[in-house]
Design an enzyme around this catalytic site. Structure first.
Site, PDB file in Angstrom:
ATOM      1  N   ASP A  35       0.854  -1.197   0.000  1.00 17.55           N
ATOM      2  CA  ASP A  35       0.000   0.000   0.000  1.00 17.55           C
ATOM      3  C   ASP A  35       0.883   1.237   0.000  1.00 17.55           C
ATOM      4  O   ASP A  35       1.883   1.299   0.707  1.00 17.55           O
ATOM      5  CB  ASP A  35      -0.910  -0.016   1.234  1.00 17.55           C
ATOM      6  N   ALA A  85      -6.494   1.642  -5.295  1.00 20.95           N
ATOM      7  CA  ALA A  85      -7.104   2.525  -6.287  1.00 20.95           C
ATOM      8  C   ALA A  85      -7.360   3.877  -5.661  1.00 20.95           C
ATOM      9  O   ALA A  85      -7.421   4.012  -4.438  1.00 20.95           O
ATOM     10  CB  ALA A  85      -8.438   1.937  -6.770  1.00 20.95           C
ATOM     11  N   THR A 127     -15.949  -2.421  -9.707  1.00 22.83           N
ATOM     12  CA  THR A 127     -17.139  -1.773  -9.154  1.00 22.83           C
ATOM     13  C   THR A 127     -18.316  -1.853 -10.118  1.00 22.83           C
ATOM     14  O   THR A 127     -18.120  -1.906 -11.343  1.00 22.83           O
ATOM     15  CB  THR A 127     -16.810  -0.282  -8.863  1.00 22.83           C
ATOM     16  N   ASP A 128     -19.518  -1.808  -9.565  1.00 22.10           N
ATOM     17  CA  ASP A 128     -20.715  -1.773 -10.422  1.00 22.10           C
ATOM     18  C   ASP A 128     -20.795  -0.468 -11.206  1.00 22.10           C
ATOM     19  O   ASP A 128     -21.568  -0.360 -12.163  1.00 22.10           O
ATOM     20  CB  ASP A 128     -21.996  -1.994  -9.592  1.00 22.10           C
ATOM     21  N   GLU A 129     -19.979   0.535 -10.809  1.00 24.28           N
ATOM     22  CA  GLU A 129     -20.057   1.834 -11.477  1.00 24.28           C
ATOM     23  C   GLU A 129     -19.590   1.759 -12.929  1.00 24.28           C
ATOM     24  O   GLU A 129     -19.855   2.672 -13.713  1.00 24.28           O
ATOM     25  CB  GLU A 129     -19.284   2.900 -10.685  1.00 24.28           C
ATOM     26  N   TYR A 155     -13.656   8.475 -12.329  1.00 26.98           N
ATOM     27  CA  TYR A 155     -13.388   7.296 -11.488  1.00 26.98           C
ATOM     28  C   TYR A 155     -13.871   6.022 -12.177  1.00 26.98           C
ATOM     29  O   TYR A 155     -13.108   5.068 -12.381  1.00 26.98           O
ATOM     30  CB  TYR A 155     -14.069   7.448 -10.120  1.00 26.98           C
ATOM     31  N   LYS A 159     -11.786   2.730 -13.725  1.00 25.12           N
ATOM     32  CA  LYS A 159     -11.992   1.341 -13.283  1.00 25.12           C
ATOM     33  C   LYS A 159     -12.387   0.467 -14.493  1.00 25.12           C
ATOM     34  O   LYS A 159     -11.963  -0.687 -14.602  1.00 25.12           O
ATOM     35  CB  LYS A 159     -13.078   1.268 -12.205  1.00 25.12           C
ATOM     36  N   LEU A 195     -20.335   8.743   1.764  1.00 22.19           N
ATOM     37  CA  LEU A 195     -21.638   9.142   2.303  1.00 22.19           C
ATOM     38  C   LEU A 195     -21.876   8.721   3.766  1.00 22.19           C
ATOM     39  O   LEU A 195     -22.116   9.572   4.634  1.00 22.19           O
ATOM     40  CB  LEU A 195     -22.774   8.588   1.431  1.00 22.19           C
ATOM     41  N   ASN A 254     -30.423   7.974  -1.137  1.00 21.89           N
ATOM     42  CA  ASN A 254     -29.489   8.626  -0.201  1.00 21.89           C
ATOM     43  C   ASN A 254     -30.214   9.293   0.966  1.00 21.89           C
ATOM     44  O   ASN A 254     -29.789   9.185   2.117  1.00 21.89           O
ATOM     45  CB  ASN A 254     -28.657   9.677  -0.935  1.00 21.89           C
TER      46      ASN A 254
HETATM   47  P1  NAD Z   1      -9.985   3.324  -0.208  1.00 19.19           P
HETATM   48  O1  NAD Z   1      -9.848   4.633  -0.912  1.00 19.19           O
HETATM   49  O2  NAD Z   1     -10.548   3.281   1.179  1.00 19.19           O
HETATM   50  O3  NAD Z   1      -8.550   2.591  -0.156  1.00 19.19           O
HETATM   51  C1  NAD Z   1      -7.677   2.579  -1.225  1.00 19.19           C
HETATM   52  C2  NAD Z   1      -6.320   2.073  -0.724  1.00 19.19           C
HETATM   53  O4  NAD Z   1      -5.439   1.991  -1.844  1.00 19.19           O
HETATM   54  C3  NAD Z   1      -5.660   2.999   0.305  1.00 19.19           C
HETATM   55  O5  NAD Z   1      -5.109   2.246   1.352  1.00 19.19           O
HETATM   56  C4  NAD Z   1      -4.559   3.687  -0.507  1.00 19.19           C
HETATM   57  O6  NAD Z   1      -3.431   4.059   0.277  1.00 19.19           O
HETATM   58  C5  NAD Z   1      -4.200   2.604  -1.512  1.00 19.19           C
HETATM   59  N1  NAD Z   1      -3.602   3.146  -2.735  1.00 19.19           N
HETATM   60  C6  NAD Z   1      -4.075   4.170  -3.494  1.00 19.19           C
HETATM   61  N2  NAD Z   1      -3.223   4.387  -4.514  1.00 19.19           N
HETATM   62  C7  NAD Z   1      -2.223   3.475  -4.409  1.00 19.19           C
HETATM   63  C8  NAD Z   1      -1.065   3.193  -5.180  1.00 19.19           C
HETATM   64  N3  NAD Z   1      -0.760   3.924  -6.265  1.00 19.19           N
HETATM   65  N4  NAD Z   1      -0.264   2.188  -4.800  1.00 19.19           N
HETATM   66  C9  NAD Z   1      -0.554   1.453  -3.681  1.00 19.19           C
HETATM   67  N5  NAD Z   1      -1.631   1.689  -2.912  1.00 19.19           N
HETATM   68  C10 NAD Z   1      -2.456   2.689  -3.277  1.00 19.19           C
HETATM   69  O7  NAD Z   1     -10.830   2.417  -1.208  1.00 19.19           O
HETATM   70  P2  NAD Z   1     -11.911   1.278  -0.901  1.00 19.19           P
HETATM   71  O8  NAD Z   1     -13.233   1.903  -0.739  1.00 19.19           O
HETATM   72  O9  NAD Z   1     -11.389   0.368   0.130  1.00 19.19           O
HETATM   73  O10 NAD Z   1     -11.921   0.522  -2.298  1.00 19.19           O
HETATM   74  C11 NAD Z   1     -11.015  -0.544  -2.573  1.00 19.19           C
HETATM   75  C12 NAD Z   1     -11.263  -1.066  -3.968  1.00 19.19           C
HETATM   76  O11 NAD Z   1     -12.613  -1.515  -4.086  1.00 19.19           O
HETATM   77  C13 NAD Z   1     -11.075  -0.022  -5.060  1.00 19.19           C
HETATM   78  O12 NAD Z   1     -10.444  -0.638  -6.164  1.00 19.19           O
HETATM   79  C14 NAD Z   1     -12.491   0.408  -5.414  1.00 19.19           C
HETATM   80  O13 NAD Z   1     -12.557   0.824  -6.761  1.00 19.19           O
HETATM   81  C15 NAD Z   1     -13.243  -0.882  -5.184  1.00 19.19           C
HETATM   82  N6  NAD Z   1     -14.661  -0.747  -4.818  1.00 19.19           N
HETATM   83  C16 NAD Z   1     -15.039   0.059  -3.784  1.00 19.19           C
HETATM   84  C17 NAD Z   1     -16.376   0.124  -3.418  1.00 19.19           C
HETATM   85  C18 NAD Z   1     -16.838   0.960  -2.238  1.00 19.19           C
HETATM   86  O14 NAD Z   1     -18.047   1.051  -1.984  1.00 19.19           O
HETATM   87  N7  NAD Z   1     -15.951   1.572  -1.474  1.00 19.19           N
HETATM   88  C19 NAD Z   1     -17.335  -0.618  -4.123  1.00 19.19           C
HETATM   89  C20 NAD Z   1     -16.910  -1.432  -5.183  1.00 19.19           C
HETATM   90  C21 NAD Z   1     -15.570  -1.483  -5.522  1.00 19.19           C
HETATM   91  P1  TYD Z   2     -20.287   7.966  -2.222  1.00 16.68           P
HETATM   92  O1  TYD Z   2     -20.222   7.432  -0.840  1.00 16.68           O
HETATM   93  O2  TYD Z   2     -19.315   9.015  -2.645  1.00 16.68           O
HETATM   94  O3  TYD Z   2     -20.220   6.699  -3.198  1.00 16.68           O
HETATM   95  P2  TYD Z   2     -20.482   6.607  -4.821  1.00 16.68           P
HETATM   96  O4  TYD Z   2     -20.516   7.953  -5.391  1.00 16.68           O
HETATM   97  O5  TYD Z   2     -19.299   5.831  -5.276  1.00 16.68           O
HETATM   98  O6  TYD Z   2     -21.778   5.863  -4.961  1.00 16.68           O
HETATM   99  O7  TYD Z   2     -21.744   8.558  -2.465  1.00 16.68           O
HETATM  100  C1  TYD Z   2     -22.906   7.756  -2.299  1.00 16.68           C
HETATM  101  C2  TYD Z   2     -24.088   8.580  -2.712  1.00 16.68           C
HETATM  102  O8  TYD Z   2     -24.251   9.638  -1.767  1.00 16.68           O
HETATM  103  C3  TYD Z   2     -23.927   9.244  -4.054  1.00 16.68           C
HETATM  104  O9  TYD Z   2     -25.190   9.246  -4.723  1.00 16.68           O
HETATM  105  C4  TYD Z   2     -23.522  10.670  -3.743  1.00 16.68           C
HETATM  106  C5  TYD Z   2     -24.203  10.929  -2.406  1.00 16.68           C
HETATM  107  N1  TYD Z   2     -23.497  11.852  -1.483  1.00 16.68           N
HETATM  108  C6  TYD Z   2     -24.184  12.928  -0.923  1.00 16.68           C
HETATM  109  O10 TYD Z   2     -25.385  13.156  -1.171  1.00 16.68           O
HETATM  110  N2  TYD Z   2     -23.513  13.750  -0.056  1.00 16.68           N
HETATM  111  C7  TYD Z   2     -22.201  13.574   0.245  1.00 16.68           C
HETATM  112  O11 TYD Z   2     -21.622  14.386   1.016  1.00 16.68           O
HETATM  113  C8  TYD Z   2     -21.519  12.446  -0.318  1.00 16.68           C
HETATM  114  C9  TYD Z   2     -20.073  12.190  -0.002  1.00 16.68           C
HETATM  115  C10 TYD Z   2     -22.208  11.618  -1.183  1.00 16.68           C
END
Ligand code: NAD
Ligand code: TYD
Length: 341
Positions: A35, A85, A127-129, A155, A159, A195, A254
């Site tokens: 990391d 990421a 991601t589903d995005e 973003y 991905k 969020l 939301n």
């Molecule tokens: P996060 O932002 O909490 O964590 C990302 C981690 O990656 C951090 O520890 C950061 O230091 C590390 N990182 C970033 N750039 C780096 C680099 N260049 N080299 C090495 N490490 C690096 O993210 P998260 O929410 O835990 O998401 C993790 C993965 O899951 C991502 O690939 C994201 O696209 C995917 N994902 C997230 C969600 C969600 O709801 N959070 C949903 C679906 C998929």
């Molecule tokens: P987020 O947690 O950023 O995840 P993602 O955009 O990847 O789905 O946001 C979740 C939803 O909440 C999204 O529709 C944007 C909304 N949102 C707010 O309304 N207020 C906020 O301050 C944030 C961070 C997100």
């Protein structure tokens, strides 16, 4: 057979939960976390496992070929799971460049190393995005693995670019890959720019709760542990070259999430403040998880009503973790994003 698994991004939200899950479930596996510790990575999150003999933390950038290849040479991993990421949509709208670099070129570097050192599985956490969004008035529609890639934000585009490259490395070079595309996660160690943790932190401080637009956008929420179990199932039972959607049929607007947080914390809904919408804001995400359920027997175990209570409890019990974050450079981020929104 014991395995060595390199987990990238393991100091972030989902990656750290995955590290805990794997160390707990497979005590004979060696877990190596790579990391960069960007703003989103936090070594203190991994404190409870840092001294385990079968765990190693390495601070490095997935884009740094020399460091990545040296680590692969030393550890000879059987499996690579790439969580690393840039993960926040709002930040990608402000500054797309780092998203393309980390999410696409970093993935390439990891796969090049995986090819050279002959890993038996490269898993890409996606991601589903990547499917874009669904209309709000068509609750019958869901994302399947066949839904065309159709991204909205820098973003999700980064991905999607990575996913296409992963599938190209499978087809062209025969790299044994799998991809999971998961819906929105929530749970412990979620960075407070997202969020649910943002609303919990603000509500606890009696600060305004900034809801984008009208708060009608829908996300399909999954407790983070369920996501970790899905990846575990894909690593052990999934078919190489395949994509698996991961989600919980738990769609919520939301505004309803924010109201639940207010209720659970005993805070007034008058804290809710509607602010300028996100540019290009995706309307609705909804996963069809039939494939992973039928092929791998995976199903979500935590219901949202329980998961959100557990999550709020965790933030109440672990104030030191998130207060340290919001006291730092996060303050400038918050001011920039929300100051005059
Ligand atoms: P996060 O932002 O909490 O964590 C990302 C981690 O990656 C951090 O520890 C950061 O230091 C590390 N990182 C970033 N750039 C780096 C680099 N260049 N080299 C090495 N490490 C690096 O993210 P998260 O929410 O835990 O998401 C993790 C993965 O899951 C991502 O690939 C994201 O696209 C995917 N994902 C997230 C969600 C969600 O709801 N959070 C949903 C679906 C998929
Ligand atoms: P987020 O947690 O950023 O995840 P993602 O955009 O990847 O789905 O946001 C979740 C939803 O909440 C999204 O529709 C944007 C909304 N949102 C707010 O309304 N207020 C906020 O301050 C944030 C961070 C997100």
């Amino acid at each position: 057979m014991p395995k060595t698994i390199i987990v990238t991004g393991g100091a972030g939200f989902i990656g750290s939960n995955f590290v805990f899950h794997m160390l707990d479930k497979y005590p004979d596996y060696r877990i190596v976390c790579l990391d960069k510790l960007t703003y989103a990575g936090n070594l203190s999150t991994l404190e409870s496992v840092l001294n385990k003999p079968n765990f190693r933390f390495v601070k490095a950038d997935i884009c740094d070929r020399e460091a990545v290849f040296a680590l692969f040479e030393e550890e000879r991993p059987d499996v690579v799971v790439n969580f690393a990421a840039e993960s926040h949509v709002d930040r990608s709208i402000e500054d797309p460049g780092i998203f393309l670099k980390t999410n696409i070129l970093g993935t390439q570097t990891l796969m090049d190393a995986s090819r050279k050192f002959g890993v038996e599985r490269y898993h890409q956490v996606s991601t589903d995005e990547v499917y874009g969004d669904l209309p709000l008035d068509r609750p019958d529609l869901f994302f399947t693995e066949e839904t065309p890639i159709h991204t909205s934000s820098p973003y999700s585009s980064s991905k999607a670019g990575a996913d296409l490259l992963v599938l190209a490395y499978y087809r062209t070079f025969g790299l044994p890959v799998t991809i999971s595309r998961c819906s929105n996660n929530y749970g412990p160690y979620h960075f407070p720019e997202k969020l649910i943790p943002l609303m919990i932190a603000n509500a606890l401080a009696d600060k305004p709760l900034p809801v984008y637009g009208k708060g009608e956008n829908v996300r399909d929420w999954l407790y983070v542990e369920d996501h970790c179990k899905a990846i575990d199932a894909i690593l052990h039972k999934g078919r190489v070259g395949e994509v698996y959607n991961v989600g919980g049929h738990n769609e919520m607007a939301n505004i309803d999430i924010v109201k639940i947080i207010c209720r659970e914390l005993g805070k007034p809904e008058s804290l809710i403040t509607f602010v300028t919408d996100r540019k290009g804001h995706d309307l609705r995400y909804a996963i069809d998880p039939t494939k992973i359920r039928d092929e791998l027997g995976w199903q979500p175990e935590t219901k949202f009503a329980d998961g959100v209570k557990k999550t709020i409890r965790w933030y109440l019990d672990n104030e030191a973790w998130w207060k340290a974050i919001i006291a730092g450079e996060y303050r400038d981020y918050y001011e920039k994003m929300y100051g005059d929104r």
